[in-house]
Design a protein around this motif. Structure first.
Motif, mmCIF file in Angstrom:
data_model
loop_
_atom_site.group_PDB
_atom_site.id
_atom_site.type_symbol
_atom_site.label_atom_id
_atom_site.label_comp_id
_atom_site.label_asym_id
_atom_site.label_seq_id
_atom_site.Cartn_x
_atom_site.Cartn_y
_atom_site.Cartn_z
ATOM 1 N N MET A 1 0.841 -1.192 0.000
ATOM 2 C CA MET A 1 0.000 0.000 0.000
ATOM 3 C C MET A 1 0.878 1.244 0.000
ATOM 4 O O MET A 1 1.883 1.300 0.722
ATOM 5 C CB MET A 1 -0.912 -0.021 1.229
ATOM 6 N N ILE A 2 0.525 2.218 -0.814
ATOM 7 C CA ILE A 2 1.225 3.502 -0.822
ATOM 8 C C ILE A 2 0.312 4.533 -0.175
ATOM 9 O O ILE A 2 -0.826 4.744 -0.608
ATOM 10 C CB ILE A 2 1.599 3.936 -2.250
ATOM 11 N N LEU A 3 0.821 5.177 0.892
ATOM 12 C CA LEU A 3 0.045 6.163 1.633
ATOM 13 C C LEU A 3 0.738 7.517 1.592
ATOM 14 O O LEU A 3 1.960 7.596 1.420
ATOM 15 C CB LEU A 3 -0.119 5.722 3.089
ATOM 16 N N LYS A 4 -0.042 8.574 1.792
ATOM 17 C CA LYS A 4 0.519 9.931 1.794
ATOM 18 C C LYS A 4 0.238 10.597 3.139
ATOM 19 O O LYS A 4 -0.861 10.507 3.673
ATOM 20 C CB LYS A 4 -0.088 10.760 0.655
ATOM 21 N N GLU A 5 1.275 11.264 3.658
ATOM 22 C CA GLU A 5 1.173 11.998 4.921
ATOM 23 C C GLU A 5 1.733 13.402 4.727
ATOM 24 O O GLU A 5 2.657 13.612 3.931
ATOM 25 C CB GLU A 5 1.958 11.285 6.024
ATOM 26 N N THR A 6 1.196 14.370 5.490
ATOM 27 C CA THR A 6 1.688 15.747 5.415
ATOM 28 C C THR A 6 3.135 15.823 5.865
ATOM 29 O O THR A 6 3.966 16.508 5.280
ATOM 30 C CB THR A 6 0.820 16.676 6.280
ATOM 31 N N SER A 7 3.450 15.076 6.918
ATOM 32 C CA SER A 7 4.816 15.032 7.432
ATOM 33 C C SER A 7 5.130 13.604 7.851
ATOM 34 O O SER A 7 4.314 12.945 8.496
ATOM 35 C CB SER A 7 4.970 15.984 8.621
ATOM 36 N N LEU A 8 6.320 13.140 7.492
ATOM 37 C CA LEU A 8 6.693 11.771 7.856
ATOM 38 C C LEU A 8 7.068 11.667 9.330
ATOM 39 O O LEU A 8 6.904 10.608 9.937
ATOM 40 C CB LEU A 8 7.845 11.287 6.978
ATOM 41 N N GLY A 9 7.585 12.742 9.918
ATOM 42 C CA GLY A 9 7.893 12.735 11.338
ATOM 43 C C GLY A 9 8.733 11.545 11.741
ATOM 44 O O GLY A 9 9.820 11.320 11.214
ATOM 45 N N LEU A 10 8.217 10.747 12.665
ATOM 46 C CA LEU A 10 8.945 9.573 13.150
ATOM 47 C C LEU A 10 8.605 8.301 12.373
ATOM 48 O O LEU A 10 9.054 7.220 12.720
ATOM 49 C CB LEU A 10 8.635 9.355 14.638
ATOM 50 N N ASP B 1 -0.968 -3.555 14.941
ATOM 51 C CA ASP B 1 0.296 -3.090 14.372
ATOM 52 C C ASP B 1 0.172 -1.734 13.672
ATOM 53 O O ASP B 1 1.185 -1.152 13.280
ATOM 54 C CB ASP B 1 0.821 -4.104 13.349
ATOM 55 N N VAL B 2 -1.040 -1.242 13.492
ATOM 56 C CA VAL B 2 -1.237 -0.011 12.731
ATOM 57 C C VAL B 2 -0.788 1.183 13.581
ATOM 58 O O VAL B 2 -1.338 1.415 14.672
ATOM 59 C CB VAL B 2 -2.718 0.170 12.322
ATOM 60 N N PRO B 3 0.203 1.958 13.118
ATOM 61 C CA PRO B 3 0.729 3.065 13.926
ATOM 62 C C PRO B 3 -0.303 4.178 14.123
ATOM 63 O O PRO B 3 -0.951 4.610 13.170
ATOM 64 C CB PRO B 3 1.916 3.581 13.097
ATOM 65 N N THR B 4 -0.414 4.639 15.339
ATOM 66 C CA THR B 4 -1.321 5.760 15.627
ATOM 67 C C THR B 4 -0.730 7.078 15.142
ATOM 68 O O THR B 4 -1.418 8.102 15.127
ATOM 69 C CB THR B 4 -1.603 5.844 17.135
ATOM 70 N N SER B 5 0.545 7.053 14.741
ATOM 71 C CA SER B 5 1.169 8.268 14.204
ATOM 72 C C SER B 5 0.657 8.597 12.804
ATOM 73 O O SER B 5 0.817 9.723 12.321
ATOM 74 C CB SER B 5 2.691 8.110 14.173
ATOM 75 N N LEU B 6 0.031 7.623 12.142
ATOM 76 C CA LEU B 6 -0.568 7.881 10.837
ATOM 77 C C LEU B 6 -1.871 8.653 11.021
ATOM 78 O O LEU B 6 -2.556 8.504 12.042
ATOM 79 C CB LEU B 6 -0.860 6.568 10.108
ATOM 80 N N LYS B 7 -2.234 9.448 10.034
ATOM 81 C CA LYS B 7 -3.520 10.135 10.129
ATOM 82 C C LYS B 7 -4.644 9.106 10.065
ATOM 83 O O LYS B 7 -4.474 7.989 9.572
ATOM 84 C CB LYS B 7 -3.658 11.188 9.028
ATOM 85 N N LYS B 8 -5.801 9.491 10.591
ATOM 86 C CA LYS B 8 -6.922 8.568 10.757
ATOM 87 C C LYS B 8 -7.302 7.879 9.447
ATOM 88 O O LYS B 8 -7.604 6.687 9.415
ATOM 89 C CB LYS B 8 -8.127 9.309 11.333
ATOM 90 N N VAL C 1 5.087 5.018 3.020
ATOM 91 C CA VAL C 1 4.503 6.345 3.192
ATOM 92 C C VAL C 1 5.355 7.389 2.487
ATOM 93 O O VAL C 1 6.583 7.441 2.673
ATOM 94 C CB VAL C 1 4.371 6.696 4.688
ATOM 95 N N ILE C 2 4.703 8.222 1.681
ATOM 96 C CA ILE C 2 5.382 9.342 1.023
ATOM 97 C C ILE C 2 4.697 10.633 1.459
ATOM 98 O O ILE C 2 3.596 10.624 2.002
ATOM 99 C CB ILE C 2 5.343 9.211 -0.514
ATOM 100 N N GLN C 3 5.349 11.747 1.215
ATOM 101 C CA GLN C 3 4.790 13.024 1.622
ATOM 102 C C GLN C 3 3.709 13.492 0.645
ATOM 103 O O GLN C 3 3.757 13.188 -0.546
ATOM 104 C CB GLN C 3 5.885 14.080 1.725
ATOM 105 N N ASP C 4 2.757 14.256 1.171
ATOM 106 C CA ASP C 4 1.685 14.808 0.348
ATOM 107 C C ASP C 4 2.225 15.607 -0.831
ATOM 108 O O ASP C 4 1.600 15.684 -1.884
ATOM 109 C CB ASP C 4 0.779 15.716 1.193
ATOM 110 N N SER C 5 3.387 16.219 -0.640
ATOM 111 C CA SER C 5 3.950 17.091 -1.679
ATOM 112 C C SER C 5 4.610 16.328 -2.823
ATOM 113 O O SER C 5 4.997 16.935 -3.828
ATOM 114 C CB SER C 5 4.979 18.037 -1.050
ATOM 115 N N ALA C 6 4.752 15.007 -2.672
ATOM 116 C CA ALA C 6 5.404 14.216 -3.729
ATOM 117 C C ALA C 6 4.626 14.333 -5.039
ATOM 118 O O ALA C 6 3.402 14.220 -5.065
ATOM 119 C CB ALA C 6 5.510 12.758 -3.303
#
Length: 355
Positions: free
Chosen positions: A28-37, A49-56, A80-85
């Protein structure tokens, strides 16, 4: 003394075939505003196993995939890639080195990256990495592209668009045992969907669309087909069935990988060792018959291909018998011919009732 090592390798591979086929791997390829940790890849075998650091929304997509069908998928590998990609090249290049069965991208239509993903899947399959992708509203005309095309589905008041629900469809397919198909799989969490007439559903399936439908009591999948619509002598109607393609891909992968690991470079290319390979593959097919994956098979040395090779290398094949051709020295090549009868699932029942 026991069996030769190559026979053991194929026997072991056959013994785990159904288990592996029952529990597929989803990328799965997901997009996040910031990758952070966040560290790629994220590997999830269960909801815990699903990280709570991911957006809902991204947490939900992984959980949708993990719901599965008869079985849950073996795991979800999320990159996970950034939204700006601007594109998915970073994730797709990474996935070239990862073993998985189905690819899903919950934002692929919104990001206008469908064409790029279709090209990627086709190129990977051409290079013998036999992956598939579940994509929204995609006329891929290829057995590696599942075109999910139901406009919307509902869980009470909540609606999912086509691309938002592709992860759930990928999970259903990945969780379907090889001995059955994903046709008419119930979606118990859904309360309704975009309703179609019988004629509209038939037309959708004929156009290579994977849809879900309301049967009057519940929502379930329609016929488990991929997007292939252009048939040829080499790709007949069987290639339109998700189940059959899954079996073909598994067999091709198993034979290639086992031969690479246990046969290629490890035996002199003489007739006895060609027969050893044939016997080992036959053992593999025998197990698939026992497990109701295939019905029958034929395998042997390809005499025509041997003859062509020998002729191209200056041999007077006109004076040679078929047995001479079969046992001749063919350099580093082992030319085999194989015919399989793959078992489909029961999907069409004809029962005229006379009164």
């Amino acid at each position: 003394m026991g069996m030769p090592s190559i026979t053991i390798s194929f026997t072991e591979m056959a013994a785990t075939a159904v288990q592996r086929g029952d529990r597929g791997i989803i990328a799965m390829i997901l997009k996040e505003t910031s990758l952070g940790l966040i560290k790629n890849p994220i590997v999830c075998t269960s909801a815990e196993d699903v990280p709570t650091s991911l957006k809902k929304e991204n947490q939900e997509q992984i959980n949708l995939a993990l719901m599965g069908y008869i079985n849950a998928p073996k795991k979800v590998i999320a990159y996970v890639i950034q939204d700006s990609a601007e594109d998915y090249s970073e994730a797709l290049n990474y996935l070239k080195t990862v073993k998985f069965d189905y690819l899903v991208v919950p934002t692929v239509e919104t990001d206008e990256q469908t064409t790029a993903v279709v090209s990627y899947v086709k190129a990977q399959r051409a290079a013998n990495k036999l992956i598939k992708a579940v994509l929204p509203n995609t006329t891929g005309d290829n057995e590696g592209i599942i075109n999910y095309a139901t406009e919307e589905v509902m869980v009470n008041d909540k609606k999912y668009t086509t691309e938002q629900y592709c992860a759930r469809i990928a999970g259903i397919i990945a969780g379907t045992p090889l001995s059955i198909s994903c046709t008419y799989a119930p979606l118990s969490e859904l309360t309704d969907c975009k309703r179609l007439t019988k004629e509209e559903m038939d037309a959708a399936v004929d156009a290579g669309k994977f849809i879900v439908w309301w049967d009057g009591e519940k929502v379930k999948t329609a016929r488990g087909v991929n997007s292939l619509t252009t048939l040829t002598d080499k790709k007949n109607k069987q290639f339109q069935k998700i189940k059959v393609v899954d079996v073909m891909d598994m067999i091709a992968n198993d034979i290639r990988m086992t031969a690479e690991d246990s046969y290629i470079g490890k035996y002199p290319n003489k007739y006895d060792n060609k027969c050893l390979l044939i016997s080992a593959i036959s053992n593999y097919f025998d197990r698939l018959i026992t497990d109701d994956v295939i019905q029958s098979y034929e395998i042997g040395i390809d005499v025509s291909a041997n003859r062509a090779y020998l002729k191209d290398n200056g041999e007077n094949v006109d004076s040679m018998s078929d047995d001479d051709i079969k046992t001749a020295n063919t350099g580093s090549y082992v030319f085999l011919t194989c015919k399989l009868s793959i078992l489909d699932a029961i999907e069409d029942i004809v029962l005229p009732i006379a009164i």
